[in-house]
Scaffold this active site. Structure first.
Site, mmCIF file in Angstrom:
data_model
loop_
_atom_site.group_PDB
_atom_site.id
_atom_site.type_symbol
_atom_site.label_atom_id
_atom_site.label_comp_id
_atom_site.label_asym_id
_atom_site.label_seq_id
_atom_site.Cartn_x
_atom_site.Cartn_y
_atom_site.Cartn_z
ATOM 1 N N TYR A 69 0.843 -1.350 -0.159
ATOM 2 C CA TYR A 69 0.047 -0.153 -0.023
ATOM 3 C C TYR A 69 0.861 1.351 -0.013
ATOM 4 C CZ TYR A 69 -4.632 -1.718 0.823
ATOM 5 O OH TYR A 69 -5.794 -2.686 0.903
ATOM 6 N N LYS B 18 2.721 -15.327 3.272
ATOM 7 C CA LYS B 18 3.081 -16.048 2.046
ATOM 8 C C LYS B 18 4.249 -16.650 2.184
ATOM 9 C CE LYS B 18 1.423 -18.011 -1.820
ATOM 10 N NZ LYS B 18 0.835 -18.907 -1.920
ATOM 11 N N ASP C 79 -3.360 -18.123 1.120
ATOM 12 C CA ASP C 79 -4.411 -18.863 0.372
ATOM 13 C C ASP C 79 -5.042 -19.743 1.162
ATOM 14 O OD1 ASP C 79 -1.815 -20.246 0.460
ATOM 15 O OD2 ASP C 79 -1.966 -21.010 -1.639
ATOM 16 N N ASP D 148 -6.644 -6.584 4.173
ATOM 17 C CA ASP D 148 -7.833 -6.042 3.362
ATOM 18 C C ASP D 148 -8.830 -7.208 3.179
ATOM 19 O OD1 ASP D 148 -9.247 -3.949 2.019
ATOM 20 O OD2 ASP D 148 -8.304 -4.713 0.326
ATOM 21 N N ASP E 75 -12.584 -8.496 4.719
ATOM 22 C CA ASP E 75 -13.822 -8.666 4.065
ATOM 23 C C ASP E 75 -14.478 -10.000 3.928
ATOM 24 O OD1 ASP E 75 -13.683 -6.013 3.321
ATOM 25 O OD2 ASP E 75 -14.405 -6.292 1.115
HETATM 26 C C1 IPM Z 1 -10.558 -0.781 3.628
HETATM 27 C C2 IPM Z 1 -10.503 -0.097 2.415
HETATM 28 C C3 IPM Z 1 -9.429 0.718 1.942
HETATM 29 C C4 IPM Z 1 -8.370 -0.260 2.031
HETATM 30 C C5 IPM Z 1 -9.599 1.198 0.550
HETATM 31 C C6 IPM Z 1 -10.800 2.154 0.297
HETATM 32 C C7 IPM Z 1 -8.338 2.129 0.358
HETATM 33 O O1 IPM Z 1 -10.824 -1.429 1.470
HETATM 34 O O2 IPM Z 1 -10.482 0.141 4.534
HETATM 35 O O3 IPM Z 1 -10.445 -1.886 3.952
HETATM 36 O O4 IPM Z 1 -8.099 -0.972 1.112
HETATM 37 O O5 IPM Z 1 -7.632 -0.173 3.114
HETATM 38 MG MG MG Z 2 -11.189 -3.293 2.265
#
Ligand code: IPM
Ligand code: MG
Length: 355
Positions: A142, A188, A220, A244, A248
């Protein structure tokens, strides 16, 4: 006590969810005799529209001089044509960097009352699950050098230092001490040099936490294990990019991303608190968005930034109570169930915080 909070309502559903969060906070203020001062500042798309910049210096300064920050969400297709450094998402990255918020805490747990929303079969989910993803937030690919060279090749430098890995590893072990006493470090290391350094460093830090079980998992495999047997996890410690993605995934196992809060912390007490869902422009302004993720983020703020543990618990219990009583927003309602609007959900949670 008096607390100064910088508020970034942001884009899409951001203003709606933040509005409900503040409603709940004001209820807590009255009940416990605190004073919360709110300073509204701009970041993301709304800042681009108002000032041309996604993260005005004024916003950074206001955040730096506050006790904590509440953020709704940033982004939307309206700003798709902005140059990379001025996209709404860059504001988020800029704030994390400017405030040194290297530890992103993302709890994902299943509520008994929402069992039906969980996409995983009951025989797999067993007694539910309760995970915290401890994601490193200011390093990795990042923040590495990004450029395109003369040969038509794009580069994103992935790097991690021992110092960066050490400090996030301590956070994960300390979190595990308060919970299930287990850390799964995800990397990884079969391919990446950064991951080999990550693994060695986490091993070293673990020597200071004899009561915590540490295991390592390739990313993975971790992605698969989260679906195969989510209850094996307690604290997942991982880097920025893997975190990240896995956070999710973990959120979806709970049934709705609309339920999940997050905290981003640095060395001190100041933190940034935001729902993990995005700006959801498709439902903005319809009263459909679930405010619980933001309300639970505010509960995290009370606990982590202000040490107001009882107040924090009060909010968490109110959320639990209304869910057990059947209160649902559209994202967590079954198709036949009647559902509440965003502000009705906020009101009912306020009512459940008894005087
Ligand atoms: C998160 C989001 C951010 C990230 C994006 C919007 C830059 O997906 O906070 O998880 O990737 O960190
Ligand atoms: Mg995110």
């Amino acid at each position: 006590m008096n607390y100064n909070i910088a508020v970034i309502k942001g884009d899409g559903v951001g203003p709606e969810v933040v509005g409900e969060g503040i409603k709940v906070l004001l209820k807590i203020a009255t009940k416990y005799g605190h004073k919360f001062n709110f300073n509204n500042v701009l970041a993301g798309g709304e800042a681009i529209d108002a000032t041309g910049e996604c993260l005005p210096q004024k916003t950074i300064d206001a955040c730096l001089s506050s006790d904590s920050i509440i953020l709704g969400a940033v982004g939307g297709s309206k700003w798709d044509n902005e140059p990379a450094h001025n996209r709404p998402e860059s504001a988020l990255l800029g704030l994390r960097e400017a405030l040194g918020l290297f530890a992103n805490i993302r709890p994902a747990k299943m509520y008994k009352a929402l069992e039906n929303a969980c996409p995983i079969k009951p025989e797999i989910i067993g007694n539910g699950f309760d995970i915290v993803v401890m994601r490193e937030l200011t390093g990795d690919v990042y923040f590495g050098k990004k450029y395109r060279d003369d040969n038509g090749v794009a580069h994103d430098d992935m790097n991690y230092s021992v110092k960066e890995v050490t400090r996030i590893a301590h956070r994960a072990f300390k979190m595990a001490e308060l919970r299930g006493k287990k850390v799964t470090s995800v990397d990884k290391a079969n391919v990446l040099e950064t991951s080999r350094l990550w693994r060695e460093t986490v091993e070293n830090v673990s020597k200071e936490y004899k009561n915590i079980t540490l295991n390592h998992m390739y990313v993975d495999n971790a992605a698969m294990q989260l679906i195969r047997n989510p209850s094996q996890f307690d604290v997942i410690l991982t880097g920025n990019l893997f975190g990240d993605i896995l956070s999710d995934e973990a959120s979806m196992i709970t049934g709705s991303i609309g339920m999940l809060p997050s905290a981003s912390m640095g060395e001190g007490k100041i933190g940034m608190y935001e729902p993990i869902h995005g700006s959801a422009p498709d439902i903005a302004g319809t009263g459909k968005v679930n405010p619980i993720a933001t309300i639970l983020s505010i509960a995290m703020m009370l606990k982590y930034s202000f040490d107001l543990t009882a107040e924090s618990l009060d909010i968490e219990n109110a959320v639990l109570t209304v869910l057990n009583d059947g209160a649902r927003t559209s994202d967590i309602a079954s198709s036949s169930e009647k559902y509440l609007t965003t502000s009705e959900m906020g009101d009912i949670i306020c009512d459940a915080i008894l005087n």
